[in-house]
Design a protein around this motif. Structure first.
Motif, PDB file in Angstrom:
ATOM      1  N   ARG A  28       0.836  -1.209   0.000  1.00 22.30           N
ATOM      2  CA  ARG A  28       0.000   0.000   0.000  1.00 22.30           C
ATOM      3  C   ARG A  28       0.868   1.256   0.000  1.00 22.30           C
ATOM      4  NH1 ARG A  28      -2.436   3.730   3.342  1.00 22.30           N
ATOM      5  NH2 ARG A  28      -4.609   4.215   2.908  1.00 22.30           N
ATOM      6  N   ASP A  29       1.919   1.280   0.806  1.00 26.82           N
ATOM      7  CA  ASP A  29       2.814   2.441   0.855  1.00 26.82           C
ATOM      8  C   ASP A  29       3.537   2.643  -0.476  1.00 26.82           C
ATOM      9  OD1 ASP A  29       2.086   2.958   3.484  1.00 26.82           O
ATOM     10  OD2 ASP A  29       3.860   1.988   4.339  1.00 26.82           O
ATOM     11  N   ILE A  30       3.959   1.549  -1.081  1.00 26.94           N
ATOM     12  CA  ILE A  30       4.619   1.637  -2.397  1.00 26.94           C
ATOM     13  C   ILE A  30       3.650   2.223  -3.420  1.00 26.94           C
ATOM     14  CG2 ILE A  30       5.606   0.273  -4.295  1.00 26.94           C
ATOM     15  CD1 ILE A  30       6.608  -1.696  -2.052  1.00 26.94           C
ATOM     16  N   TYR A  31       2.429   1.753  -3.389  1.00 26.66           N
ATOM     17  CA  TYR A  31       1.376   2.225  -4.290  1.00 26.66           C
ATOM     18  C   TYR A  31       1.108   3.720  -4.079  1.00 26.66           C
ATOM     19  CZ  TYR A  31      -3.458   2.414  -6.184  1.00 26.66           C
ATOM     20  OH  TYR A  31      -4.610   2.724  -6.852  1.00 26.66           O
ATOM     21  N   ILE A  32       0.968   4.139  -2.835  1.00 29.10           N
ATOM     22  CA  ILE A  32       0.727   5.562  -2.537  1.00 29.10           C
ATOM     23  C   ILE A  32       1.879   6.422  -3.031  1.00 29.10           C
ATOM     24  CG2 ILE A  32       0.567   7.240  -0.637  1.00 29.10           C
ATOM     25  CD1 ILE A  32      -1.216   5.141   0.809  1.00 29.10           C
ATOM     26  N   THR A  33       3.100   5.972  -2.824  1.00 29.21           N
ATOM     27  CA  THR A  33       4.259   6.726  -3.326  1.00 29.21           C
ATOM     28  C   THR A  33       4.208   6.832  -4.843  1.00 29.21           C
ATOM     29  OG1 THR A  33       5.620   6.091  -1.438  1.00 29.21           O
ATOM     30  CG2 THR A  33       6.788   6.785  -3.437  1.00 29.21           C
ATOM     31  N   GLY A  34       3.842   5.738  -5.506  1.00 27.58           N
ATOM     32  CA  GLY A  34       3.711   5.762  -6.964  1.00 27.58           C
ATOM     33  C   GLY A  34       2.659   6.757  -7.424  1.00 27.58           C
ATOM     34  N   LEU A  35       1.543   6.796  -6.732  1.00 26.73           N
ATOM     35  CA  LEU A  35       0.484   7.759  -7.058  1.00 26.73           C
ATOM     36  C   LEU A  35       0.948   9.201  -6.844  1.00 26.73           C
ATOM     37  CD1 LEU A  35      -2.518   5.859  -5.454  1.00 26.73           C
ATOM     38  CD2 LEU A  35      -2.270   6.389  -7.903  1.00 26.73           C
ATOM     39  N   GLN A  36       1.640   9.443  -5.739  1.00 24.66           N
ATOM     40  CA  GLN A  36       2.163  10.789  -5.482  1.00 24.66           C
ATOM     41  C   GLN A  36       3.184  11.191  -6.543  1.00 24.66           C
ATOM     42  OE1 GLN A  36       3.437  10.102  -1.430  1.00 24.66           O
ATOM     43  NE2 GLN A  36       1.599  11.094  -0.598  1.00 24.66           N
ATOM     44  N   ASN A  37       4.014  10.246  -6.952  1.00 28.10           N
ATOM     45  CA  ASN A  37       4.980  10.531  -8.007  1.00 28.10           C
ATOM     46  C   ASN A  37       4.276  10.848  -9.328  1.00 28.10           C
ATOM     47  OD1 ASN A  37       7.098  10.108  -6.236  1.00 28.10           O
ATOM     48  ND2 ASN A  37       7.483   8.020  -6.921  1.00 28.10           N
ATOM     49  N   ALA A  38       3.212  10.096  -9.639  1.00 22.29           N
ATOM     50  CA  ALA A  38       2.461  10.339 -10.873  1.00 22.29           C
ATOM     51  C   ALA A  38       1.760  11.703 -10.820  1.00 22.29           C
ATOM     52  CB  ALA A  38       1.449   9.219 -11.101  1.00 22.29           C
TER      53      ALA A  38
END
Length: 169
Positions: free
Chosen positions: A6-16
């Motif tokens: 979930r944290d990896i996913y959230i970081t990916g979304l923030q990066n996008a």
């Protein structure tokens, strides 16, 4: 130290989200300068609006996960977008350099959205893929437009340059 999916996913979304901030700046700076390429100016203006909607979609996903975009990342990538656009303004063949950079940038965004879709699945987020797919489709369409117009942009640039007219933008 392990990081959750979930944290990896959230970081990916923030990066996008930050990547879209950069895209908006790149498009807007180019639109301001384009004079002799009206079709490109209009398509970049439209893509800036698409990028804003893409950011809104990412906002929706982040909110559904109980979090928000990274303001620091957004500001940093917006600055980078402005700097990238300004660096090509110094070149005689600015429009060609921007076209190459835009094509590469669109493919970077395509890869980002594809990766986010995998992350959403791994994180168990069944609502996000529809929104991510919508943004992915827009990025694919923009990359295709750039590819389909590369030859005509190059020809127009050469014609203007050979005629001694303002050719770069």
């Amino acid at each position: 130290m392990a990081t959750s999916i979930r944290d990896i996913y959230i970081t990916g979304l923030q990066n996008a989200h930050a990547l879209e901030a950069q895209a908006i700046q790149l498009c807007n700076r180019q639109v301001e300068r384009l004079e002799n390429y009206p079709e490109m100016r209009e398509r970049l203006r439209m893509h800036s609006q698409e990028s804003q909607r893409q950011q809104e979609r990412i906002d929706q996903i982040l909110q559904s996960l109980g979090t928000s975009p990274s303001t620091l990342k957004d500001i940093g990538t917006s600055i980078m977008g402005n700097l990238a656009a300004a660096s090509h303004a110094l070149m005689q063949d600015e429009v060609i350099k921007n076209t190459f950079a835009n094509y590469a940038f669109e493919h970077f965004e395509i890869a980002s959205y594809r990766s986010l879709m995998v992350m959403a699945e791994a994180a168990g987020d069944s609502r996000a893929p529809r929104l991510l797919q919508e943004s992915l489709n827009e990025e694919i369409q923009m990359a295709r437009w750039i590819e389909e117009n590369l030859d005509s942009t190059t020809r127009r640039y050469m014609q203007l340059e050979a005629a001694g007219m303002k050719s770069g933008v």
